[in-house]
Write a protein that holds these residues in place. Structure first.
Motif, mmCIF file in Angstrom:
data_model
loop_
_atom_site.group_PDB
_atom_site.id
_atom_site.type_symbol
_atom_site.label_atom_id
_atom_site.label_comp_id
_atom_site.label_asym_id
_atom_site.label_seq_id
_atom_site.Cartn_x
_atom_site.Cartn_y
_atom_site.Cartn_z
ATOM 1 N N ALA A 179 4.576 -16.941 -7.530
ATOM 2 C CA ALA A 179 4.423 -16.257 -5.924
ATOM 3 C C ALA A 179 4.875 -14.790 -6.102
ATOM 4 O O ALA A 179 4.144 -13.995 -5.772
ATOM 5 N N VAL A 180 6.087 -14.708 -6.648
ATOM 6 C CA VAL A 180 6.712 -13.467 -6.626
ATOM 7 C C VAL A 180 6.162 -12.479 -7.633
ATOM 8 O O VAL A 180 5.775 -11.228 -7.594
ATOM 9 N N GLY A 181 5.326 -13.094 -8.677
ATOM 10 C CA GLY A 181 4.899 -12.294 -9.762
ATOM 11 C C GLY A 181 3.335 -11.766 -9.234
ATOM 12 O O GLY A 181 2.995 -10.780 -9.365
ATOM 13 N N LEU A 182 2.610 -12.838 -8.536
ATOM 14 C CA LEU A 182 1.548 -12.423 -7.809
ATOM 15 C C LEU A 182 1.687 -11.198 -6.777
ATOM 16 O O LEU A 182 0.914 -10.516 -6.647
ATOM 17 N N TYR A 183 2.735 -11.574 -6.223
ATOM 18 C CA TYR A 183 3.121 -10.514 -4.586
ATOM 19 C C TYR A 183 3.384 -9.258 -5.638
ATOM 20 O O TYR A 183 2.657 -8.275 -5.119
ATOM 21 N N LEU A 184 4.070 -9.020 -6.753
ATOM 22 C CA LEU A 184 4.615 -7.845 -7.225
ATOM 23 C C LEU A 184 3.314 -7.170 -8.060
ATOM 24 O O LEU A 184 2.850 -6.075 -7.730
ATOM 25 N N GLY A 185 2.428 -8.096 -8.589
ATOM 26 C CA GLY A 185 1.149 -7.503 -9.168
ATOM 27 C C GLY A 185 0.284 -6.871 -7.995
ATOM 28 O O GLY A 185 -0.218 -5.934 -8.242
ATOM 29 N N PHE A 186 0.130 -7.555 -6.990
ATOM 30 C CA PHE A 186 -0.414 -7.091 -5.706
ATOM 31 C C PHE A 186 -0.107 -5.654 -5.366
ATOM 32 O O PHE A 186 -0.861 -4.613 -5.064
ATOM 33 N N ILE A 187 0.971 -5.674 -4.960
ATOM 34 C CA ILE A 187 1.707 -4.550 -4.137
ATOM 35 C C ILE A 187 1.818 -3.224 -5.262
ATOM 36 O O ILE A 187 1.821 -2.140 -4.603
ATOM 37 N N PHE A 188 1.721 -3.505 -6.602
ATOM 38 C CA PHE A 188 1.704 -2.383 -7.195
ATOM 39 C C PHE A 188 0.429 -1.735 -8.086
ATOM 40 O O PHE A 188 0.289 -0.865 -8.327
ATOM 41 N N THR A 189 -0.525 -2.873 -7.638
ATOM 42 C CA THR A 189 -1.937 -2.551 -8.242
ATOM 43 C C THR A 189 -2.762 -2.330 -7.108
ATOM 44 O O THR A 189 -3.661 -1.105 -7.367
ATOM 45 N N ILE A 190 -2.987 -3.010 -5.880
ATOM 46 C CA ILE A 190 -3.819 -2.699 -4.862
ATOM 47 C C ILE A 190 -3.745 -1.221 -4.460
ATOM 48 O O ILE A 190 -4.653 -0.484 -3.964
ATOM 49 N N PRO A 191 -2.608 -0.504 -4.141
ATOM 50 C CA PRO A 191 -2.538 0.918 -3.464
ATOM 51 C C PRO A 191 -3.357 1.719 -4.579
ATOM 52 O O PRO A 191 -3.898 2.967 -4.054
ATOM 53 N N GLN A 192 -3.447 1.578 -5.941
ATOM 54 C CA GLN A 192 -3.989 2.447 -6.741
ATOM 55 C C GLN A 192 -5.433 2.149 -6.730
ATOM 56 O O GLN A 192 -6.276 3.089 -6.815
ATOM 57 N N VAL A 193 -5.940 1.010 -6.472
ATOM 58 C CA VAL A 193 -7.314 0.486 -6.354
ATOM 59 C C VAL A 193 -7.991 0.971 -4.922
ATOM 60 O O VAL A 193 -9.352 1.365 -4.895
ATOM 61 N N LEU A 194 -7.222 0.651 -3.993
ATOM 62 C CA LEU A 194 -7.770 0.811 -2.684
ATOM 63 C C LEU A 194 -8.023 2.167 -2.189
ATOM 64 O O LEU A 194 -7.255 3.103 -2.388
ATOM 65 N N GLN A 195 -9.227 2.699 -1.980
ATOM 66 C CA GLN A 195 -9.653 3.944 -1.558
ATOM 67 C C GLN A 195 -9.175 4.185 -0.075
ATOM 68 O O GLN A 195 -8.713 5.588 -0.406
ATOM 69 N N LYS A 196 -9.572 3.647 0.617
ATOM 70 C CA LYS A 196 -8.892 3.893 1.946
ATOM 71 C C LYS A 196 -8.339 2.813 2.713
ATOM 72 O O LYS A 196 -8.426 1.647 2.441
ATOM 73 N N PRO A 197 -7.420 3.165 3.569
ATOM 74 C CA PRO A 197 -6.524 2.126 4.231
ATOM 75 C C PRO A 197 -7.559 1.303 5.186
ATOM 76 O O PRO A 197 -8.565 1.660 5.610
ATOM 77 N N LEU A 198 -7.186 -0.209 5.139
ATOM 78 C CA LEU A 198 -7.934 -0.894 5.983
ATOM 79 C C LEU A 198 -7.457 -0.933 7.386
ATOM 80 O O LEU A 198 -6.035 -0.803 7.540
ATOM 81 N N ASN A 199 -8.465 -1.227 8.426
ATOM 82 C CA ASN A 199 -7.964 -1.349 9.807
ATOM 83 C C ASN A 199 -7.647 -2.554 10.079
ATOM 84 O O ASN A 199 -8.647 -3.401 10.600
ATOM 85 N N LEU A 200 -6.319 -3.067 9.736
ATOM 86 C CA LEU A 200 -5.845 -4.295 10.146
ATOM 87 C C LEU A 200 -4.742 -4.494 11.493
ATOM 88 O O LEU A 200 -4.038 -5.306 11.194
ATOM 89 N N LYS A 201 -4.580 -3.487 12.207
ATOM 90 C CA LYS A 201 -3.806 -3.282 12.909
ATOM 91 C C LYS A 201 -3.636 -4.748 13.909
ATOM 92 O O LYS A 201 -2.643 -5.338 14.121
ATOM 93 N N PHE A 202 -4.908 -5.288 14.672
ATOM 94 C CA PHE A 202 -4.840 -6.272 15.329
ATOM 95 C C PHE A 202 -4.266 -7.547 14.680
ATOM 96 O O PHE A 202 -3.729 -8.412 15.215
ATOM 97 N N SER A 203 -4.873 -7.746 13.300
ATOM 98 C CA SER A 203 -4.431 -8.741 12.447
ATOM 99 C C SER A 203 -3.080 -8.767 12.184
ATOM 100 O O SER A 203 -2.652 -9.922 12.340
ATOM 101 N N PHE A 204 -2.660 -7.659 11.914
ATOM 102 C CA PHE A 204 -1.033 -7.654 11.571
ATOM 103 C C PHE A 204 -0.335 -7.996 12.909
ATOM 104 O O PHE A 204 0.443 -8.690 12.820
ATOM 105 N N ALA A 205 -0.788 -7.488 13.995
ATOM 106 C CA ALA A 205 -0.155 -8.152 15.365
ATOM 107 C C ALA A 205 -0.236 -9.437 15.484
ATOM 108 O O ALA A 205 0.831 -9.987 15.974
ATOM 109 N N MET A 206 -1.411 -10.273 15.081
ATOM 110 C CA MET A 206 -1.591 -11.536 15.427
ATOM 111 C C MET A 206 -0.623 -12.455 14.263
ATOM 112 O O MET A 206 -0.273 -13.460 14.872
ATOM 113 N N TRP A 207 -0.613 -11.678 13.291
ATOM 114 C CA TRP A 207 0.121 -12.406 12.041
ATOM 115 C C TRP A 207 1.647 -12.483 12.545
ATOM 116 O O TRP A 207 2.221 -13.414 12.252
#
Length: 152
Positions: free
Chosen positions: A53-81
């Protein structure tokens, strides 16, 4: 066409109430009869799960910022989470704190700190909520995932 006061609506409301009460009784029964021992044994035998789980987590947080073109609008989802996690934490507190206070008053501080934890909070509702608390650490990694996807 039915109205709120119709016998059909009344029966439907009674069926819903009966289902809710049955679910609450099942949950209460699960809490009362819970024993953490099998879960603890499984966790002890599967140390690879948090490592993966930590390996996947670290892979995600260090890879996705480089791949993601623009921020996703997840304000409501984050609030519900966060609302869901807060509600979960509140429920856990209502189950664990009374048990802790009872143990402190009956056994004392030293017992509550030094005694083997499985001897005093691994069964019943406190055991269930402690197990869920431990396991909730996996979904709580989602906080950072939301931040990464929002480019924060």
């Amino acid at each position: 066409s039915s109205t709120t006061g119709s016998p059909r609506a009344s029966r439907k409301a009674q069926v819903t109430e009966d289902r809710v009460m049955a679910s609450m009784a099942q949950w209460s029964s699960l809490e009362a009869s819970f024993d953490m021992a099998p879960i603890q044994t499984w966790m002890e035998q599967h140390a690879e799960v948090p490592v993966a789980a930590v390996g996947l987590y670290l892979g995600f947080i260090f890879t996705i910022p480089q791949v993601l073109q623009k921020p996703l609008n997840l304000k409501f989802s984050f609030a519900m989470w966060n609302l869901l996690l807060s509600a979960f934490s509140f429920m856990g507190v209502t189950r664990i704190v009374p048990h802790l206070l009872k143990t402190l008053s009956q056994e004392g501080f030293v017992y509550s700190v030094c005694e083997e934890p499985t001897n005093w909070y691994s069964t019943g509702s406190s055991g269930l909520w402690m197990a869920m608390f431990v396991l909730s650490k996996f979904p709580e990694l989602g906080d950072t995932i939301f931040l990464v996807l929002r480019k924060k």
